[in-house]
Scaffold this active site. Structure first.
Site, PDB file in Angstrom:
ATOM      1  N   HIS A  13       0.874  -1.195   0.000  1.00 47.27           N
ATOM      2  CA  HIS A  13       0.000   0.000   0.000  1.00 47.27           C
ATOM      3  C   HIS A  13       0.900   1.231   0.000  1.00 47.27           C
ATOM      4  O   HIS A  13       1.443   1.613   1.034  1.00 47.27           O
ATOM      5  CB  HIS A  13      -0.899   0.006   1.240  1.00 47.27           C
ATOM      6  CG  HIS A  13      -1.882   1.136   1.259  1.00 47.27           C
ATOM      7  ND1 HIS A  13      -3.217   0.946   1.513  1.00 47.27           N
ATOM      8  CD2 HIS A  13      -1.738   2.475   1.072  1.00 47.27           C
ATOM      9  CE1 HIS A  13      -3.855   2.110   1.471  1.00 47.27           C
ATOM     10  NE2 HIS A  13      -2.961   3.063   1.212  1.00 47.27           N
ATOM     11  N   HIS A  15       1.580   5.326  -1.703  1.00 42.46           N
ATOM     12  CA  HIS A  15       1.201   6.496  -2.502  1.00 42.46           C
ATOM     13  C   HIS A  15       2.449   7.094  -3.123  1.00 42.46           C
ATOM     14  O   HIS A  15       3.326   7.575  -2.408  1.00 42.46           O
ATOM     15  CB  HIS A  15       0.490   7.539  -1.625  1.00 42.46           C
ATOM     16  CG  HIS A  15      -0.774   7.009  -1.020  1.00 42.46           C
ATOM     17  ND1 HIS A  15      -1.987   7.080  -1.664  1.00 42.46           N
ATOM     18  CD2 HIS A  15      -1.002   6.362   0.147  1.00 42.46           C
ATOM     19  CE1 HIS A  15      -2.919   6.510  -0.908  1.00 42.46           C
ATOM     20  NE2 HIS A  15      -2.344   6.060   0.197  1.00 42.46           N
ATOM     21  N   LEU A  16       2.512   7.063  -4.445  1.00 39.88           N
ATOM     22  CA  LEU A  16       3.696   7.599  -5.136  1.00 39.88           C
ATOM     23  C   LEU A  16       3.455   8.971  -5.744  1.00 39.88           C
ATOM     24  O   LEU A  16       4.384   9.598  -6.233  1.00 39.88           O
ATOM     25  CB  LEU A  16       4.165   6.624  -6.225  1.00 39.88           C
ATOM     26  CG  LEU A  16       4.946   5.407  -5.730  1.00 39.88           C
ATOM     27  CD1 LEU A  16       5.284   4.489  -6.898  1.00 39.88           C
ATOM     28  CD2 LEU A  16       6.216   5.823  -5.001  1.00 39.88           C
ATOM     29  N   LYS A  99      -9.126  -0.716  -5.996  1.00 35.99           N
ATOM     30  CA  LYS A  99      -9.225  -0.059  -4.690  1.00 35.99           C
ATOM     31  C   LYS A  99     -10.584   0.595  -4.503  1.00 35.99           C
ATOM     32  O   LYS A  99     -11.023   1.389  -5.338  1.00 35.99           O
ATOM     33  CB  LYS A  99      -8.120   1.005  -4.580  1.00 35.99           C
ATOM     34  CG  LYS A  99      -8.113   1.803  -3.289  1.00 35.99           C
ATOM     35  CD  LYS A  99      -7.655   0.974  -2.099  1.00 35.99           C
ATOM     36  CE  LYS A  99      -7.800   1.757  -0.795  1.00 35.99           C
ATOM     37  NZ  LYS A  99      -6.623   2.534  -0.467  1.00 35.99           N
ATOM     38  N   HIS A 174      -4.680  -0.764   5.953  1.00 43.26           N
ATOM     39  CA  HIS A 174      -4.203   0.038   7.100  1.00 43.26           C
ATOM     40  C   HIS A 174      -5.130  -0.038   8.313  1.00 43.26           C
ATOM     41  O   HIS A 174      -5.688   0.963   8.752  1.00 43.26           O
ATOM     42  CB  HIS A 174      -3.956   1.491   6.703  1.00 43.26           C
ATOM     43  CG  HIS A 174      -4.955   2.115   5.764  1.00 43.26           C
ATOM     44  ND1 HIS A 174      -6.309   2.046   5.939  1.00 43.26           N
ATOM     45  CD2 HIS A 174      -4.776   2.831   4.628  1.00 43.26           C
ATOM     46  CE1 HIS A 174      -6.915   2.690   4.963  1.00 43.26           C
ATOM     47  NE2 HIS A 174      -6.009   3.165   4.143  1.00 43.26           N
ATOM     48  N   ASP A 247       1.282   2.524   3.537  1.00 46.88           N
ATOM     49  CA  ASP A 247       0.451   3.719   3.375  1.00 46.88           C
ATOM     50  C   ASP A 247       1.313   4.979   3.446  1.00 46.88           C
ATOM     51  O   ASP A 247       0.849   6.025   3.903  1.00 46.88           O
ATOM     52  CB  ASP A 247      -0.680   3.765   4.410  1.00 46.88           C
ATOM     53  CG  ASP A 247      -1.737   4.800   4.063  1.00 46.88           C
ATOM     54  OD1 ASP A 247      -1.811   5.216   2.890  1.00 46.88           O
ATOM     55  OD2 ASP A 247      -2.488   5.206   4.977  1.00 46.88           O
TER      56      ASP A 247
HETATM   57  C1  NCD Z   1      -3.708   8.913   1.996  1.00 44.91           C
HETATM   58  C2  NCD Z   1      -3.251   9.958   0.981  1.00 44.91           C
HETATM   59  O1  NCD Z   1      -2.736  11.007   1.410  1.00 44.91           O
HETATM   60  O2  NCD Z   1      -3.367   9.728  -0.214  1.00 44.91           O
HETATM   61  N1  NCD Z   1      -3.818   9.538   3.281  1.00 44.91           N
HETATM   62  C3  NCD Z   1      -3.797   8.914   4.478  1.00 44.91           C
HETATM   63  O3  NCD Z   1      -4.002   9.580   5.492  1.00 44.91           O
HETATM   64  N2  NCD Z   1      -3.558   7.634   4.602  1.00 44.91           N
HETATM   65  C4  NCD Z   1      -4.993   8.288   1.544  1.00 44.91           C
HETATM   66  C5  NCD Z   1      -5.378   7.063   2.329  1.00 44.91           C
HETATM   67  O4  NCD Z   1      -4.797   5.996   2.155  1.00 44.91           O
HETATM   68  O5  NCD Z   1      -6.300   7.162   3.151  1.00 44.91           O
HETATM   69 ZN    ZN Z   2      -3.308   5.027   1.597  1.00 38.37          ZN
END
Ligand code: NCD
Ligand code: ZN
Length: 345
Positions: A13, A15-16, A99, A174, A247
């Site tokens: 998991h 975010h890039l 997702k 998460h 995450d």
């Molecule tokens: C994530 C994001 O910033 O893209 N933020 C987070 O608090 N985890 C999105 C997500 O996975 O909920």
């Molecule tokens: Zn996330």
């Protein structure tokens, strides 16, 4: 000095982001991880197979030649997702998961699902192919207390999806509560959960007591200490239904340190050193490899990675603080205590 050699980890998991921020953070993730399941919540989101192919290309272009890293792509489920397009994206090995964001639940989730009865065709495609549905498991109704959102989602929409699609592979992303740990254990044949490193160290006091700490704020928000302890026990349990998904969610410092700071914690650079210390303290260093490089690929039906990383124990040191380029400054997660392990790269 102690050393541990483990299979190169996967992050299920991540975010890039895109553009300059992608160029800043992708090489950081690729240093410690062989593969990552890349979240599709760009703006606009990654909705179609064509979007995923284009995004994958931009990710690969953001990596310097010497770094080998495989982005595992996902699609962002909307009320209007075309099940045929999802089927083709699976058949052509473009995506590894879809997702589900309940509309409005988190960063860039406004295009998410509002009507669970409308996504049946996509879920049938996923069931048939054995491709997981990854779920942001929070009820987004503003009347629901933020600390209850995970539990309300599990007993409501998640249970209904599970009942309607008994064969569907589901990853509850998460997780932050005792209830989520219990749910996943009870449904473990087709259900798994990712656990982040930051939810293993934070409780809600770390966000709110003695001053607001925006860099400890993410969604789902960290809960009471007893929940953190349950997550830690699950992570080191050796149960295959729990595996790492960081995450790691970079945002510009200015957007975090704001009167309405956004959710997301940037953990990629510190996840592996932090986990080594946490597993060591729990007397479970021998279970670290399965948590970061075994159970996840097993659930996703992927071969384990062939390379290894070497972790070694050092004197205490401070996490790196921040990473920056000319445009962006991103604060790195500080677990609140020095790190004592380093990854040899
Ligand atoms: C994530 C994001 O910033 O893209 N933020 C987070 O608090 N985890 C999105 C997500 O996975 O909920
Ligand atoms: Zn996330």
């Amino acid at each position: 000095m102690r050393e541990v050699v483990i299979r190169k980890p996967d992050d299920f998991h991540l975010h890039l982001r895109d553009g300059d921020l992608l160029k800043l953070v992708a090489p950081v993730a690729a240093k410690h991880f062989a593969r990552a399941l890349v979240m599709p919540n760009l703006d606009p989101p990654v909705v179609t197979m064509a979007d995923a192919l284009n995004y994958r290309e931009r990710i690969l272009q953001s990596l310097p030649g010497m770094l080998s890293f495989t982005p595992l792509m996902t699609l962002y489920l909307t009320d209007n997702t075309d099940a045929g397009d999802v089927e083709r994206a699976i058949e052509e090995n473009v995506i590894r998961a879809v997702k589900l964001y309940p509309a409005g639940a988190t960063t860039n989730a406004r295009h998410g699902v509002t009507d669970y009865t409308g996504i049946g065709d996509v879920l049938r495609v996923l069931s048939g192919a054995g491709t997981p549905l990854c779920v942001h498991g929070e009820d987004p109704d503003p009347r629901t207390d933020i600390f209850d959102r995970e539990g309300v989602f599990i007993t409501g929409p998640l249970q209904r999806i599970r009942d309607a699609h008994p064969d569907l592979k589901i990853v509850l992303e998460h997780i932050t509560t005792r209830e989520a740990v219990a749910y996943v254990r009870a449904h473990r044949t087709r259900t798994a959960a990712t656990i982040t490193a930051h939810h293993l160290v934070l409780n809600r006091n770390d966000i709110l007591a003695g001053g607001i700490r925006p860099h400890n704020y993410c969604l789902p928000v960290a809960k009471r200490e007893e929940h953190r302890q349950t997550l830690m026990a699950a992570a080191v349990s050796g149960d295959a239904c729990f595996f790492l998904g960081t995450d790691s969610a970079p945002h510009d410092r200015i957007r975090k340190e704001s009167s309405c700071g956004c959710a997301g914690i940037f953990t990629s650079p510190v996840t592996m050193p932090l986990l080594a210390g946490l597993f060591e303290d729990a007397g479970a260093l021998d279970r670290l490899e399965a948590f970061v490089a075994g159970f996840g690929s097993e659930f996703y039906g992927l071969e384990p990675n062939s390379g290894t990383i070497r972790l070694h124990k050092t004197g205490p040191y401070q996490p790196p603080g921040l990473i920056r380029d000319q445009v962006h400054t991103v604060v790195v997660f500080d677990p609140g205590h020095p790190l004592t392990w380093q990854v040899e790269t």
